[in-house]
Design an enzyme around this catalytic site. Sequence first.
Site, PDB file in Angstrom:
ATOM      1  N   ASN A  18      -5.474   8.331   1.780  1.00 38.19           N
ATOM      2  CA  ASN A  18      -5.917   7.780   2.947  1.00 38.19           C
ATOM      3  C   ASN A  18      -6.280   8.613   4.137  1.00 38.19           C
ATOM      4  O   ASN A  18      -7.257   8.514   4.537  1.00 38.19           O
ATOM      5  CB  ASN A  18      -4.704   6.859   3.222  1.00 38.19           C
ATOM      6  CG  ASN A  18      -4.770   5.352   2.767  1.00 38.19           C
ATOM      7  OD1 ASN A  18      -5.498   5.081   2.170  1.00 38.19           O
ATOM      8  ND2 ASN A  18      -3.807   4.363   3.249  1.00 38.19           N
ATOM      9  N   GLU A  19      -5.323   9.501   4.713  1.00 43.13           N
ATOM     10  CA  GLU A  19      -5.626  10.146   5.755  1.00 43.13           C
ATOM     11  C   GLU A  19      -4.585  11.394   5.953  1.00 43.13           C
ATOM     12  O   GLU A  19      -3.533  11.226   5.451  1.00 43.13           O
ATOM     13  CB  GLU A  19      -5.600   9.255   7.228  1.00 43.13           C
ATOM     14  CG  GLU A  19      -4.092   8.803   7.691  1.00 43.13           C
ATOM     15  CD  GLU A  19      -3.431   7.754   7.026  1.00 43.13           C
ATOM     16  OE1 GLU A  19      -2.262   7.871   6.393  1.00 43.13           O
ATOM     17  OE2 GLU A  19      -4.155   6.565   6.643  1.00 43.13           O
ATOM     18  N   ASP A  74       0.720  -1.273  -0.045  1.00 42.22           N
ATOM     19  CA  ASP A  74      -0.073   0.033   0.040  1.00 42.22           C
ATOM     20  C   ASP A  74       0.867   1.174  -0.229  1.00 42.22           C
ATOM     21  O   ASP A  74       0.315   2.303  -0.573  1.00 42.22           O
ATOM     22  CB  ASP A  74      -1.031   0.166   1.107  1.00 42.22           C
ATOM     23  CG  ASP A  74      -2.230  -0.823   1.048  1.00 42.22           C
ATOM     24  OD1 ASP A  74      -2.562  -1.225  -0.037  1.00 42.22           O
ATOM     25  OD2 ASP A  74      -2.649  -1.266   1.896  1.00 42.22           O
ATOM     26  N   ALA A 112      -6.875   1.852   6.994  1.00 36.12           N
ATOM     27  CA  ALA A 112      -5.437   2.057   7.446  1.00 36.12           C
ATOM     28  C   ALA A 112      -5.181   2.500   8.685  1.00 36.12           C
ATOM     29  O   ALA A 112      -5.638   1.845   9.825  1.00 36.12           O
ATOM     30  CB  ALA A 112      -4.721   2.761   6.495  1.00 36.12           C
TER      31      ALA A 112
END
Length: 288
Positions: free
Chosen positions: A129-130, A55, A171
């Site tokens: 993602n974040e 990832d 995640a």
Amino acid sequence: MTRRILIVANPHRADTVAAASVARAALTSAGVESCTAFDAAVDAPIEAALVLGGDGTMLHAAHLTRDAGIPLLGVNMGHVGFLAELERDDVAHAAQRLASGDYEVEERGTLDVTVIAPDGSAETAWALNEATIERANPRTMLEVAVEVDGRPLSSFGCDGVVVATATGSTAHAFSGGGPVLWPNVDGLLFVPLAAHALFARPLVVGPDSVFAVEVVERSSTSGHVVLDGSRTFDLAPGGRVEVRYGSERVRLARMSDAPFTERLVRKFHLPTTGWRGDGHARVHEEER
């Protein structure tokens, strides 16, 4: 016009280097030229990217190709590999399918992030993602105030907070106790990390909402803003981070129409013993 496909692979791992050689050979046999980020020419457009790794490599490829807006096909050479479509034994097959255009495109939401320093200067960035606001000093709590849509929600001491997309829900947000969001959920997920507060639960808001996190001036430590686990910005007390749903999306190449549920079960090795859905369906059809 020459067709070109970008290969993104971790150059420091022998298995990904070997996989890249297999991919190049498969693309060449299909009449498609391959290239890397180091030799991609601006006068020869790239139609897709084949990503070999975990990832982290997929996130790197997403940032590398953001302006091009091309689909990314991931082959998992790591551990969980949630963003990957195929496994390591499928490298040649993946290259052939990508060259033939035999795939669908799934779009994933992103985050637009603004980091505002105490003096008012601002930097902008994005994440797939974040965005994580973490304490700079691991021996003390980070004091934050949280705002949603311009209104204060709560303030507390914590190890940090995570604002994630649906993609990022599996995640860092997941490891912090947040829920799993299906990829078709357009929204923002907020997860406090080890917060010292009565009201410190994960929150999910719609795509038009905006989260803001301020490091309050009384905080005994400053913070770091970490995007997708790699890019970092300093955040001093009095600083502020604003996170909103992204204006652009990341495009992933998909070769299977299997639902996300199957991916979740496979990646997390979830037990499904006792499920009789298929059997009940067959019985119902026979009765008809």
